[in-house]
Structures are given as structure tokens and as C-alpha cells.
Design an enzyme around this catalytic site. Structure first.
Site, PDB file in Angstrom:
ATOM      1  N   PRO A   2       0.786  -1.222   0.000  1.00 40.29           N
ATOM      2  CA  PRO A   2       0.000   0.000   0.000  1.00 40.29           C
ATOM      3  C   PRO A   2       0.818   1.272   0.000  1.00 40.29           C
ATOM      4  O   PRO A   2       1.809   1.389   0.709  1.00 40.29           O
ATOM      5  CB  PRO A   2      -0.767  -0.103   1.313  1.00 40.29           C
ATOM      6  CG  PRO A   2       0.020  -1.057   2.155  1.00 40.29           C
ATOM      7  CD  PRO A   2       1.122  -1.628   1.355  1.00 40.29           C
ATOM      8  N   GLU A   3       0.381   2.243  -0.765  1.00 44.26           N
ATOM      9  CA  GLU A   3       0.911   3.596  -0.667  1.00 44.26           C
ATOM     10  C   GLU A   3      -0.186   4.456  -0.038  1.00 44.26           C
ATOM     11  O   GLU A   3      -1.199   3.942   0.427  1.00 44.26           O
ATOM     12  CB  GLU A   3       1.322   4.108  -2.054  1.00 44.26           C
ATOM     13  CG  GLU A   3       2.379   3.209  -2.706  1.00 44.26           C
ATOM     14  CD  GLU A   3       2.875   3.711  -4.043  1.00 44.26           C
ATOM     15  OE1 GLU A   3       3.057   4.920  -4.191  1.00 44.26           O
ATOM     16  OE2 GLU A   3       3.072   2.891  -4.946  1.00 44.26           O
ATOM     17  N   HIS A  91      -1.347 -16.687   7.365  1.00 47.62           N
ATOM     18  CA  HIS A  91      -0.873 -15.299   7.482  1.00 47.62           C
ATOM     19  C   HIS A  91      -1.905 -14.334   8.057  1.00 47.62           C
ATOM     20  O   HIS A  91      -1.711 -13.130   8.007  1.00 47.62           O
ATOM     21  CB  HIS A  91      -0.357 -14.756   6.144  1.00 47.62           C
ATOM     22  CG  HIS A  91       0.679 -15.617   5.496  1.00 47.62           C
ATOM     23  ND1 HIS A  91       1.861 -15.964   6.117  1.00 47.62           N
ATOM     24  CD2 HIS A  91       0.702 -16.221   4.291  1.00 47.62           C
ATOM     25  CE1 HIS A  91       2.564 -16.735   5.316  1.00 47.62           C
ATOM     26  NE2 HIS A  91       1.877 -16.916   4.213  1.00 47.62           N
ATOM     27  N   ARG A 110       4.362 -11.269   4.087  1.00 43.20           N
ATOM     28  CA  ARG A 110       5.806 -11.009   4.187  1.00 43.20           C
ATOM     29  C   ARG A 110       6.225 -10.492   5.570  1.00 43.20           C
ATOM     30  O   ARG A 110       7.415 -10.432   5.863  1.00 43.20           O
ATOM     31  CB  ARG A 110       6.236 -10.031   3.086  1.00 43.20           C
ATOM     32  CG  ARG A 110       6.100 -10.657   1.715  1.00 43.20           C
ATOM     33  CD  ARG A 110       6.405  -9.679   0.606  1.00 43.20           C
ATOM     34  NE  ARG A 110       7.825  -9.414   0.481  1.00 43.20           N
ATOM     35  CZ  ARG A 110       8.355  -8.607  -0.435  1.00 43.20           C
ATOM     36  NH1 ARG A 110       7.564  -7.973  -1.281  1.00 43.20           N
ATOM     37  NH2 ARG A 110       9.642  -8.432  -0.514  1.00 43.20           N
TER      38      ARG A 110
END
Length: 272
Positions: A2-3, A91, A110
Site C-alpha cells: 500500500p501507498e 498469514h 511477508r
DNA sequence: AAAAGGACCTGGTGGC
DNA sequence: TGCCACCAGGTCCTTT
């Protein structure tokens, strides 16, 4: 993942459903995120009321009765609002369960993200205190960038992706904004004129605002808090388009690594 | 002091 | 089908 536009999209979705809710229970399945989850997180959060959700750069700040929950999604993080009985997937590291049985589920393959609790004044938190200006606020101006760039030799693309200068501009939107500004991403920051920086500020604002309006960019797995993808991918002018034709002049879009990140530009429109 | 590079992780893709 | 190298939306920390 995400930005700024993606974080803002998530923030808006969550605000609607979480503000004024009380936290009933916290389930932690994996503590090894960017920084280890503090063992006290669960007891710290339980019974807190979420007052307001804010965003600073790419951080989400959940203002609670007695402190702040601070969340960063790293490259692959996501926050979803799901019914409490929803099957847990690989996750799915943390569940924050509310009194009304909604569940805020943190998912991050991640594990570059972080989830932490602080009772310090939030803006002086070590992760936040050195952040640069917000690109959608009034103090983000051409003059500001121009002054910051004095005597800097780093590539302009790295410069606008530097959180100490301006927050929230990640790899997608840096590429897009430089294309809109007709500035080559390798240009040494200190050589650009005030007018260049004014144009750049306008382009960054425009690209971020348009992306927010379209719910962010889904390259592969971004979704908002309800699981919906964003639609800005269709509006990308250069990102991911190497070898395709420039939408302005027809020249082939080039790909080059700058600061270890893929950089896309039109060699004819974007001059050094 | 600034700039570059490495590190942290998993998963997907494309080549052989 | 399997194995391998390489790539990915971030950013902190160390080295040059």
C-alpha cells in the site's frame, strides 16, 4: 502493497465501522512482524474504546481511550473487517474483536508491517517524529521541496520517495507523478527549478487524489477493508508499461532500476 | 552528511 | 512436474 491512497482508502472504510466501538478481545497468532508484537498488546487493547482513526504517511493511528494502536502494512499487509466466525487463513496474524462481534483481521504474508501500542504523545513516537510533510496538506509546496533539494544530488525519484521529505509517495505514484510532470526520474534533485517543483507538487497531489477517488491501485492483492479492489490500475500511465507506447507521444516506455526500484518513464516526454 | 546497498520475509512467475 | 532465479505496493539500518 500500500501507498498513501490505499492506506487512506482503508482508513475511510474502517472509520465508518470502528469509531466508538469497544475492543472485546485480541487474538495474536504470530508475533514476528517487522518488530515483535509486545506480549502485553492483548491486555493493553482489551476494553479500549476506539475514538478516531487517523493516518500519518502510511501509518494508521487508532486513537483509543488511553493510547494509540499504530499499524503499518509494509509491502503485503492488509486489514479486513470480517464477521467473527470467518475461517482463519494462512498469514492471518492478528484479530481485534469488537463488542459488536466485528473482527478487524490483520493479514501479512511477508511480515514487513508492524502493530504496536503506545501511550506516548503519538506524533513524537520514534517511528513518526522524523516524517516529512503530508502531500495533501497545505505545507507541501514547490517552495518547500525546492529548499529541501538544495545541494542534493540524489535522483528526483528517490527524493520524492524519501519519507523524511514527503510521506506516502511510493513506487507506483512516484513514477506516475514524474511522468505527469515531464521530469526524468534520474534528474539530480538539486538541479530542478522552483517551477519544476511546483509542477511536481501539483502532479503528486493530482495522482494521489485521483487514486483515492478510485479506491487505490490493485496490482495483485490490494483490497479495501471490505475486500474490494481499487481501480486506479486502469489509469496508470507508465507503471508496469515497459515496452508499451507512451500515451502522450507514442514512444516506448522504458524500465530502469533506480535505487533498487523499478522505474518507468517515457524517454521522449521526460527530460533530464 | 548524504547516498548507496543490504536486510527483513513469502509467494508468484517465467525459464529451463 | 520440479527447481531456480528473480521480482514485488516499504523502510530501517549499516556501510561507503
Amino acid at each position: 502493497m500500500p501507498e498513501l491512497p490505499e492506506i487512506e482508502t482503508i482508513k475511510r472504510g474502517l472509520s465508518l465501522h470502528l469509531e466508538n466501538q469497544f475492543i472485546k478481545q485480541v487474538i495474536i497468532r504470530e508475533t514476528r512482524l517487522r518488530w515483535l508484537i509486545q506480549p502485553s498488546l492483548s491486555t493493553d487493547l482489551t476494553n479500549q474504546q476506539i475514538k478516531k482513526i487517523q493516518r500519518r504517511g502510511k501509518y494508521l493511528l487508532f486513537e483509543c481511550t488511553q493510547g494509540y494502536l499504530l499499524i503499518h502494512l509494509g509491502m503485503s499487509g492488509n486489514l479486513r473487517l470480517v464477521p467473527v466466525a470467518t475461517t482463519v487463513k494462512k498469514h492471518d496474524h492478528i484479530d481485534i474483536i469488537l463488542m459488536n462481534n466485528q473482527c478487524l483481521r490483520y493479514h501479512d504474508p511477508r511480515r514487513f508491517g508492524c502493530v504496536l501500542w503506545t501511550i506516548e504523545p503519538i506524533l513524537s513516537h520514534p517511528l513518526l517524529q522524523y516524517l516529512g510533510v503530508e502531500p495533501l496538506e497545505a505545507n507541501f509546496t514547490g517552495e518547500y521541496l525546492y529548499q529541501q533539494a538544495r545541494n542534493k544530488k540524489s535522483a528526483i525519484k528517490n527524493f520524492i520517495m524519501n519519507n523524511h521529505i514527503v510521506v506516502g509517495v511510493g513506487n507506483i505514484y512516484a513514477n506516475e507523478a514524474l511522468f505527469l510532470s515531464k521530469i526524468h526520474p534520474m534528474t539530480a534533485s538539486g538541479t530542478l527549478s522552483l517551477a519544476d517543483f511546483e509542477k511536481l507538487v501539483k502532479s503528486i497531489r493530482q495522482v494521489l487524489q485521483t487514486a483515492i477517488a478510485m479506491g487505490g491501485t490493485t496490482l495483485r492483492d490490494f483490497t479495501d477493508s471490505k475486500g474490494k479492489p481499487g481501480y486506479f490500475k486502469q489509469a496508470l500511465q507508465v507503471y508496469g508499461r515497459q515496452g508499451e507506447n507512451c500515451l502522450v507521444c507514442g514512444q516506448e516506455i522504458e524500465l530502469q532500476k533506480i535505487g533498487q526500484r523499478a522505474s518507468y518513464f517515457c524517454p521522449r516526454c521526460q527530460l533530464k
